[in-house]
Structures are given as C-alpha cells and as structure tokens.
Design an enzyme around this catalytic site. Structure first.
Site, PDB file in Angstrom:
ATOM      1  CE1 TYR A   1     -26.569  -7.061 -13.213  1.00 40.51           C
ATOM      2  CE2 TYR A   1     -25.119  -6.973 -11.320  1.00 40.51           C
ATOM      3  CZ  TYR A   1     -26.301  -6.624 -11.933  1.00 40.51           C
ATOM      4  OH  TYR A   1     -27.204  -5.834 -11.287  1.00 40.51           O
TER       5      TYR A   1
ATOM      6  NE  ARG B   1     -33.245   0.318 -11.722  1.00 38.53           N
ATOM      7  CZ  ARG B   1     -33.120  -0.879 -12.282  1.00 38.53           C
ATOM      8  NH1 ARG B   1     -33.628  -1.099 -13.484  1.00 38.53           N
ATOM      9  NH2 ARG B   1     -32.490  -1.843 -11.664  1.00 38.53           N
TER      10      ARG B   1
ATOM     11  CB  CYS C   1     -23.590  16.785  32.133  1.00 39.24           C
ATOM     12  SG  CYS C   1     -24.717  17.517  30.930  1.00 39.24           S
TER      13      CYS C   1
ATOM     14  CB  CYS D   1     -27.574  15.474  29.611  1.00 37.58           C
ATOM     15  SG  CYS D   1     -26.062  14.682  29.009  1.00 37.58           S
TER      16      CYS D   1
ATOM     17  CG  PHE E   1      -1.132   1.797  -5.063  1.00 37.49           C
ATOM     18  CD1 PHE E   1      -1.296   1.078  -6.241  1.00 37.49           C
ATOM     19  CD2 PHE E   1      -2.031   2.818  -4.794  1.00 37.49           C
ATOM     20  CE1 PHE E   1      -2.324   1.367  -7.117  1.00 37.49           C
ATOM     21  CE2 PHE E   1      -3.063   3.126  -5.659  1.00 37.49           C
ATOM     22  CZ  PHE E   1      -3.201   2.391  -6.829  1.00 37.49           C
TER      23      PHE E   1
ATOM     24  CD  GLU F   1     -26.556 -12.280 -13.503  1.00 41.52           C
ATOM     25  OE1 GLU F   1     -25.945 -12.311 -14.579  1.00 41.52           O
ATOM     26  OE2 GLU F   1     -27.325 -11.344 -13.179  1.00 41.52           O
TER      27      GLU F   1
ATOM     28  CG  ASP G   1     -30.331  -4.230  -0.843  1.00 34.18           C
ATOM     29  OD1 ASP G   1     -30.981  -3.586  -1.673  1.00 34.18           O
ATOM     30  OD2 ASP G   1     -30.593  -4.236   0.371  1.00 34.18           O
TER      31      ASP G   1
ATOM     32  CE  LYS H   1     -36.444  -7.963  -3.207  1.00 30.37           C
ATOM     33  NZ  LYS H   1     -37.243  -6.776  -3.469  1.00 30.37           N
TER      34      LYS H   1
ATOM     35  CE  LYS I   1     -29.776 -10.698 -15.498  1.00 26.59           C
ATOM     36  NZ  LYS I   1     -28.518  -9.939 -15.664  1.00 26.59           N
TER      37      LYS I   1
ATOM     38  CE  LYS J   1     -34.012  -7.709  -7.020  1.00 28.12           C
ATOM     39  NZ  LYS J   1     -33.713  -6.530  -6.185  1.00 28.12           N
TER      40      LYS J   1
ATOM     41  CB  CYS K   1     -21.931  17.435  28.312  1.00 24.54           C
ATOM     42  SG  CYS K   1     -22.722  15.831  28.104  1.00 24.54           S
TER      43      CYS K   1
ATOM     44  CG  ASP L   1      -2.008  -1.031   1.153  1.00 26.06           C
ATOM     45  OD1 ASP L   1      -2.180  -1.617   0.068  1.00 26.06           O
ATOM     46  OD2 ASP L   1      -2.684  -1.266   2.170  1.00 26.06           O
TER      47      ASP L   1
ATOM     48  CB  CYS M   1     -26.950  17.527  26.257  1.00 29.37           C
ATOM     49  SG  CYS M   1     -26.057  18.233  27.675  1.00 29.37           S
TER      50      CYS M   1
END
Length: 671
Positions: free
Chosen positions: A224, A136, A412, A409, A37, A113, A117, A315, A291, A115, A433, A34, A427
């Site tokens: 995909y 979309r 405090c 609160c 890079f 495939e 979310d 679903k 599909k 789905k 606090c 890292d 508060c």
C-alpha cells in the site's frame, strides 16, 4: 524436445501460470482448477531442470521455494522506513487533524487504512521484475529476504502495464488466522508449544533459511505504499489504486480496507467501523493508520527524527475478559512433551467463545500463582491464542490450594522428567504411552515423511486400539486378512493402504530418518546427517564429537540422537524397518554425485549463470563437500561470480582478499 522448443514452452508456461496465479491470489477469481495448475507447474519445473539456461530468475517455480539462505545480508534503505506515532484515543486523532490543518495550505484529505499486524516489507522492482525484498530492520537498514518473499503468491514476480522503471512498494506480510491455527494444531500434536501469535510467527517465518518451508506456511501480503524518484502521482490514494493495475494485491476499496476521507468525522467513522468489525477479518489488525493524502502536503509537514508528521496510527485496545478457571489438565505430545491447558468457564473474546487457554509451563503457572477455581484474566494473544494474563485476587475464594504441577503422565502414569535448562516436562515412557505411540506413527506416515497414502489419524487409532500395531515398524507387517475385518475397511481401501506402504519403501534415506521422529531432528537436520554419514550404520556408530562436527549440528541435537538410539526398542524398530526394505543409506546415484573436492572451503554465489541456476551451483558445492554462505566474510574462500553480480559483494570480496571465480573456473573445480 530441442532447445528452441523448450525455450518457447518455458516462456508460454511461465506466462500462463503468472496469469492464473494473479487471478487466484490477487483477484480471488480462479480461472483453472488446482490440479491443472499443479500439473502445469510440475511441467515447468521439469523443463527448467532439463534446460536450466532458460529458467527465469522470477520463474513461477520460485513460489514453491527451495533456496537455502544461511545469512540474510543487511541492505540500506534508499528511503528510510520510519515507524508511526501511536495514539490510543480519538482525542489524539482529532489533535493530529487540527495540527495538520494549521501547518499546510489548502484543503486536506486523508487516506485511512487498516493497520495490519504483520511484518513491514519493502519490495523493489526494476523494469517490472521483482529484484529484492527487505525488512524494516532499524528503519535505516533491513535484511534481504528476497527468496522468501518470492514464495508469497499474492506478491507479483513480474508486473504488467505502465509501471515506472524502478520503484519500491511497501506493505505488510501477514499470516492468515486459518494458516496460523493449522500450524498450531500440528505443533500441539507433536508435543510442541503453540506459537504465540500470527505476527511473531510471520516474522519468524520470513527469516527461515529454507524458502520451501516458508512457502508451505501460507504467508500473505497487502501492499500500500509507493516510493521512487519522480513517480507520476499527486497523492497516496491515487498511487495505491494505480498499483492494482500493475498486478499488486492492494487493500480492497470495496471491502472498506482503505478509504479516502474528507474530514475528521469520516476518519472517526472509519475507526469505529473497524473497532467493531475487526473480529470478522481472516487476519489480525491492531489499529488504523491515518495519512495526509497529498504528497505535496506531506512534504510541507515533514518528519520528526523518528516518524512522519503527516501520518499517525490509532491502536485498538486489547480485549481482556475475566472468567473462572475450572481446572488445569495436561496434554501429551508425540515426543512426550507435557502441555498444561486451562479449562475455563466459556467466555466471549474478540468475537469467539473461548473454553480453553494456554498456560505454557510450570514456570508460568508459578509466576502468576494460578489456582484452580480462580477468576482469571484472559486475552487473545495477537487476537488468536487465548492466554491467561493474570489472576483477579480480589475474587479468590478462601482456601484455594496452590496448584501442584503434574508429577506423573496423565495418560500412562509414568513419572515426568524435566531436563536442566528446559521449560517443559516430559513423559519418558516413549514405548508405552498411547499419545506418544499414536503421535509418532502419525508423524511417520505424514506427507513430508513417508507420505503413506490411504492412512490417516482414524486408521491409526483403529490399528493401535485393535492391537495390530504398537509402533510404526509394525505397519509393514500388516496383511489383508488383518485389515478387512475392521470397520470402514473395504477391499479397495485395504489395497490402497498396503500399496501405499509398499511404495513408501522408495522414500530416500533422509526422509526415513526424519520420519523416525527423533527429537530436534527436523527435515533439514535429517538431510545434513544423511549426507554426512551416508548410511544409518555410520550414524549409529558416530560419537558425540563426530556428530557435533557436522555442519549446524549442535550438542542438543547430538545428545538427542545418542539418547534415542540407546533405547533398545528404537534400535529394534530401526532393524525391523531395514529388514522390511526401507532405505537406510544414500542411493548409488547420490553417492556417485558426491565428493570431497571442495571440502574445507566456503563459497558465496552471486549473479546469473549460463549453464547452471544459482540453486544448482549451490547444490554442486554441497555435493562436493563445500559449504555455501549467503554473505562474504573473512571465512569465505571463493566468490562464484555470475553476470549482474551485486557490486557490493565484489568490492567486499576484493577488500577481504577472497578469490573471485567465474562459472567456467567453478566447473573445472568440480570436474
């Protein structure tokens, strides 16, 4: 370094960084540390700043963001992005498969495939270069979020191999659970309500104006679906596999994210497998997509007005369990915001043990009539955040008292307030606090604020508990003899901490303003305020009307600023920080670059330029008092047009009578 050497070095670094990025984010086989890079990326950024004429539109430096988009223009989809019919039972999947067999000729195969979310995206490539990414939207047109899409490291900016000249690839942009959890932990510390679920957060992130913020949130993507004229593929599965050869991160076949199925039994096996295993994923899915595989058979099946007949989604049912609510407690954030938390009898949901759940605010508690001792229904919103969705009244014990929301609160004892129109209680005891004191100091030292090395949460707790500091201004009064007697404070640790404090005095004004933790004043707002008022003194003396007159500063932010500085303690802290040498005005170099030459004018920038990058043109406009907009409207004064400018922008500018100027004419305006 001369221009020839610079051009060659930029090309070499860009090629090398693309290779390492692909190895890490697509193949999961890092080929460089890292640190190395980051050093290569910084070298490329430095060269592009010095020689902007050689910076590529899809340079690897685009991954870190920085573009500011005021408005996301609408783009008509070349191929409509239709939604899928949803099903919630295996019987409906069986009916889908039987119907498809009756309507087409020949044997059928299917692609199954996950789905995801997330947020549907369509990304167009021309000659192997990423041109634009579009959401979309309504299916017929979406919004251009290209600058933000480019920050997602698993999406290639440049392709390799035998790709078509022009095509679109579609998929889902997701927010991995680990990144979502990290964001929510930070929000809770700051007294903000946690985000509801990864899907909504990914959607909101993709529409943020500052692509640098988008880059910091860690969005990811699975792609995909290929669309184009005369693509050389016979079926969907083949095209997805081929996309991997061009550099795309496709759903991995070896992990069963995508599978070619021969019949209904294999489809149902895939569904059942992921219904059981989905909790083991590092991201959310809410079902399976099936599909018909053959493109020719897809054409035969066709479309309804809303969805394809050749695909359907299954679903998963949301998992909801009941458990006993033991008590409701309250957390205090750094701004004083009060967050109620439901403490539950431990219960297993979606593969994890849940002991606490969100109840958001007093209105939610009252709406659901949640009472301590109730049996409540708990779900994981978006499979992540546990939330109470209701009460099982049939199990309510007699005599349970209606819950009385906290009036004082819990830390405090100060009486809580709730401003009109706001959901949360607060508060107001900002200076006394403990969680607010520690939270504001944590925010002050954070990376995006003062970025003080050698200090963390444990150190702050220790310093506050020992009475060495009461606010972030006290940090600059710390001495070696104060710190050495403390636990875990060796000489080198103390030296690093004090050096970090001293170095932080070089942090520019806008970050100091952000670090002060004024409610509603985030990074972008702090930058706008600093550039407009130029000094803290000017900001302190600004009236409500003068604050609201600043671009994108509304009444809520203005009132928060005035309220913050009417508190004597806050003004004293600011004065102490100024005495300690922190920067409360723009530097001479920044002021020298600023002017009002373009004040009162709104610009739209489009195309590729010779002597500037597009970001540099925008920066010059803002430095000279102008306003940058992402789309042309009746309020636009100038369109700064470079090479390969979009024809639609030019046509709209001409239609509205907007002045179109080239790079040379723009340079003369700011000379």
């Amino acid at each position: 370094m001369d221009k020839v050497e610079a051009k060659k070095k930029i090309e070499e670094l860009s090629k090398e960084l693309r290779k390492h990025n692909h190895n890490y984010y697509v193949l999961s086989r890092p080929s460089i540390s890292d640190f190395d890079f980051d050093m290569m990326l910084k070298e490329l950024q430095s060269l592009e700043l010095t020689f902007p004429e050689f910076a590529e539109e899809n340079s690897p430096t685009k991954r870190v963001g920085g573009d500011i988009t005021k408005k996301f223009p609408k783009v008509k989809h070349k191929y409509p992005m239709l939604s899928l019919d949803n099903s919630y039972s295996t019987e409906e999947i069986i009916e889908f498969e039987e119907r498809a067999k009756k309507l087409v000729e020949g044997e059928l195969t299917y692609t199954c495939e996950l789905k995801y979310d997330g947020v549907a995206i369509g990304i167009t490539y021309v000659n192997g270069q990423l041109k634009y990414g579009v959401t979309r939207g309504n299916g017929q047109e979406g919004e251009d979020v290209t600058a933000n899409v480019k920050t997602i490291r698993s999406i290639p900016l440049e392709l390799s191999g035998d790709f078509p000249a022009e095509f679109e690839i579609r998929g889902e942009i997701i927010l991995p659970r680990a990144n979502f959890d990290r964001m929510n932990e930070e929000r809770i510390k700051e007294g903000l309500e946690p985000y509801m679920n990864p899907r909504n957060t990914a959607s909101g992130t993709l529409k943020l104006q500052d692509s640098a913020v988008v880059a910091s949130r860690g969005l990811d993507a699975f792609l995909y679906g290929l669309y184009g004229d005369d693509l050389p593929f016979q079926d969907h599965f083949e095209s997805v596999m081929k996309a991997a050869d061009w550099g795309f991160r496709i759903p991995p076949i070896d992990q069963n994210y995508i599978k070619k199925c021969q019949n209904i039994d294999e489809i149902l096996e895939f569904i059942n497998y992921w219904d059981e295993k989905r909790t083991e994923l590092g991201f959310d899915i809410d079902g399976i997509v099936i599909k018909v595989n053959s493109y020719q058979q897809q054409k035969q099946l066709g479309y309804t007005s809303k969805s394809p007949r050749w695909a359907i989604s299954y679903k998963f049912k949301a998992e909801s369990v009941s458990t006993r609510l033991k008590e409701i407690t309250y957390q205090v954030g750094r701004t004083g915001a009060i967050t109620p938390v439901a403490n539950l009898e431990p219960v297993l949901i979606a593969g994890t043990t849940v002991k606490r759940a969100s109840v958001h605010n007093a209105d939610q508690i009252e709406k659901l009539d949640i009472r301590e001792g109730d049996t409540v229904f708990v779900e994981k919103g978006g499979e992540i955040i546990p939330k109470i969705t209701g009460v099982d009244l049939s199990k309510r014990a007699p005599g349970l008292k209606v819950h009385s929301y906290a009036t004082h609160c819990p830390e405090c004892g100060t009486a809580l307030i709730r401003k009109e129109g706001e959901a949360q209680h607060f508060c107001p005891n900002a200076i006394g606090c403990p969680p607010q004191i520690k939270g504001r100091i944590e925010h002050f030292i954070s990376r995006k604020a003062m970025n003080i090395d050698g200090m963390g949460t444990e150190t702050i707790d220790q310093l506050v508990n020992e009475g060495l500091i009461r606010n972030y201004a006290d940090l600059y009064s710390l001495k070696t003899e104060d710190l050495l007697p403390l636990e875990r404070m060796a000489e080198k640790t103390v030296e690093n901490l004090l050096n970090g404090l001293e170095e932080s005095k070089e942090v520019p004004f806008e970050r100091v303003l952000f670090a002060m933790g004024i409610r509603y004043v985030g990074e972008t707002v702090a930058k706008k305020l600093a550039r407009h008022f130029k000094t803290m003194e000017n900001l302190l003396n600004a009236s409500l009307e003068e604050l609201i007159a600043v671009d994108e500063i509304g009444e809520r932010i203005a009132e928060s600023l005035i309220e913050f500085f009417t508190i004597e303690e806050n003004r004293t802290i600011q004065h102490v920080l100024a005495q300690q040498g922190l920067r409360f005005e723009l530097e001479e170099s920044q002021l020298a670059d600023m002017s009002d030459k373009l004040a009162g004018n709104t610009f739209v920038v489009s195309g590729v330029f010779t002597n500037y990058s597009r970001d540099e043109v925008k920066a010059e406009i803002e430095k000279n008092g102008g306003k940058v907009s992402g789309s042309i409207s009746g309020k636009t004064n100038y369109l700064v047009a470079g090479e390969n400018m979009g024809p639609s922008k030019k046509a709209k500018a001409e239609k509205l009578g907007v002045a179109i100027i080239n790079e040379e004419e723009f340079s003369k305006m700011i000379q």
